[in-house]
Design an enzyme around this catalytic site. Structure first.
Site, PDB file in Angstrom:
ATOM      1  N   ALA A  28       0.857  -1.190   0.000  1.00 19.73           N
ATOM      2  CA  ALA A  28       0.000   0.000   0.000  1.00 19.73           C
ATOM      3  C   ALA A  28       0.892   1.239   0.000  1.00 19.73           C
ATOM      4  O   ALA A  28       2.105   1.144   0.210  1.00 19.73           O
ATOM      5  CB  ALA A  28      -0.887   0.020   1.237  1.00 19.73           C
ATOM      6  N   LYS A  29       0.311   2.376  -0.246  1.00 21.10           N
ATOM      7  CA  LYS A  29       1.038   3.648  -0.137  1.00 21.10           C
ATOM      8  C   LYS A  29       0.015   4.751   0.030  1.00 21.10           C
ATOM      9  O   LYS A  29      -1.133   4.612  -0.408  1.00 21.10           O
ATOM     10  CB  LYS A  29       1.844   3.891  -1.418  1.00 21.10           C
ATOM     11  CG  LYS A  29       2.932   4.915  -1.277  1.00 21.10           C
ATOM     12  CD  LYS A  29       4.110   4.296  -0.576  1.00 21.10           C
ATOM     13  CE  LYS A  29       5.374   5.065  -0.724  1.00 21.10           C
ATOM     14  NZ  LYS A  29       6.532   4.169  -0.534  1.00 21.10           N
ATOM     15  N   GLY A  30       0.429   5.846   0.651  1.00 23.37           N
ATOM     16  CA  GLY A  30      -0.499   6.953   0.813  1.00 23.37           C
ATOM     17  C   GLY A  30       0.244   8.270   0.731  1.00 23.37           C
ATOM     18  O   GLY A  30       1.475   8.298   0.624  1.00 23.37           O
TER      19      GLY A  30
END
Ligand code: GLU
Length: 418
Positions: free
Chosen positions: A107-109
């Site tokens: 994931a990444k944000g």
């Protein structure tokens, strides 16, 4: 999904995935699922500024894949953050975690914001507001954020506190990269930089070279580059050049890195460091050195400057700093590119250690962390190197191929690919 994949970084990632997938003759249904994120969350992040006015920023969290374990990946605060870049970085996390054999998904944000424009208290309110918005989607068994460009252990401390409020007691496992005092791991701050140097040692050794006889140039003097430079200096390599946003410094006899770190802390940047010549970022990327490590942002080495590169080995400390096209060109010229999902994996490896330590409430010494990190980085390099020798492909395709093989196997076992 086009709006997620249209960016240059995502297109680069897809090219590599396709090439590697073809090479290992991956099940086409598995490949199709591994290309696109599971979900992309966009939130508005309202913040009360110091002048009492509410300003709204845009935040993202893209959860790419959770076949191997909970979603995992950093949060980036930077003015250029956009949904496609975050999505590409989330995919890279899936491939990285698989390659490193960690029981984690990807994931990444991020938030589109220049962190330098906020005061410390505004930054705290921004982080708390973002955490509240992400609250339903993250958690120690669901999705575990960590620092990335523009975020730090302090950011993680505020996130931990905000997320825990709802539970009434500390949820230490919700983020990694926290300060040691509140459940963080020793060695997390320097882990990515250290990992860069461990794989650099291996890359040199397959060319019959040693760290102490080599010259290194590092682009970026932040969370990754600074620690990589410091470790290389400790191992007696000649770090001849480093750069930060203010430009670069060069000394052909090697920079005194601890002294440069002190200078940079005192002056806010490396600009004007007296024991070196000033060079531009472009000049740094074109230096004739054994190792060039781009540790800043993506797209640093691309079509426009790839012909200038004279380094023998490139070790990607950042995510996506060498484009797919530039990688092929450099490989043809005999320059080894050690790809991001291998080279900068040290950060998430120690994040994994931190997550484990938080589960058992038993904390390891700095030496234990370092030794375990080294074992994983060395082993991962060897696996990719062996694959590349057998397949006669470059290290980027080989790393992706090893990663996809593991993901495909897990998907088959779970009944997700047939
Ligand atoms: N942001 C780092 C990376 O790109 C670390 C991610 C993590 O520790 O979860 O690998």
């Amino acid at each position: 999904m086009d709006f997620l994949t249209e960016g240059e970084l995502y297109q680069n990632v897809l090219q590599n995935v396709d090439k590697a997938g073809k090479l290992i003759e991956i099940n086409e249904n598995a490949l199709e699922r591994l290309k696109y994120p599971r979900r992309a969350i966009t939130v508005s992040v309202p913040v009360r500024m110091d002048n009492n006015k509410i300003k709204t920023f845009t935040g993202y969290r893209v959860q790419h894949n959770q076949t191997l374990g909970p979603f995992k990946g950093g949060l980036r605060f930077h003015q250029d953050v956009n949904i496609s870049e975050v999505a590409a970085l989330s995919a890279l996390m899936t491939y990285k975690n698989s390659l490193l054999n960690l029981p984690l998904g990807g994931a990444k944000g991020g938030i589109t914001i220049d962190p330098k424009t906020l005061t410390e208290s505004e930054m705290q309110r921004l982080t708390r507001s973002f955490t509240s918005e992400l609250g339903p989607f993250i958690g120690p068994d669901k999705d575990i954020p960590a620092p990335d460009v523009g975020t730090s252990s302090q950011t993680m401390a505020w996130m931990l506190d905000t997320y825990s409020t709802e539970f009434g007691f500390a949820q230490t496992g919700v983020v990694t990269g926290k300060p040691v005092e509140i459940g963080g791991s020793h060695g997390r701050d320097s882990a990515t930089g250290l990992g860069v140097i461990f794989v650099s040692e291996k890359a040199l050794s397959v060319q019959n070279k040693k760290m102490e006889d080599s010259t290194i140039a590092i682009q970026g003097f932040g969370k990754v580059g600074l620690h990589a430079a410091n470790e290389a200096f400790k191992l007696n390599a000649k770090v001849v050049a480093v750069s930060d946003v203010s430009g670069g410094v060069y000394n052909k006899n090697g920079l005194n890195i601890p002294d440069l770190i002190n200078y940079s802390f005192k002056n806010g940047s490396i600009k004007g460091y007296p024991e070196a010549e000033t060079i531009s970022n472009d000049e740094l990327l074109a230096l004739d050195v054994d190792i060039l490590s781009p540790c800043a942002l993506d797209n640093a080495i691309n079509k426009s400057n790839m012909e200038n590169v004279r380094a023998k080995i490139i070790v990607e400390g950042a995510n996506g700093p060498v484009t797919s096209e530039a990688t092929s060109y450099l490989h043809e010229k005999g320059i080894m590119v050690v790809p991001d999902i291998l080279a900068n994996g040290g950060g998430v490896v120690v994040s994994y250690f931190e997550w484990v330590q938080d589960i058992v409430w038993l904390f390891w010494s700095a030496e234990e962390v370092r030794d375990k990190l080294k074992t994983i980085m060395y082993r991962s390099f060897d696996t990719v190197w062996d694959f590349s020798q057998n397949s006669k492909k470059d290290m980027r395709i080989s790393a992706m191929a090893v990663s996809l093989q593991r993901l495909e196997k897990a998907m088959k076992l779970r009944g997700l690919a047939w």
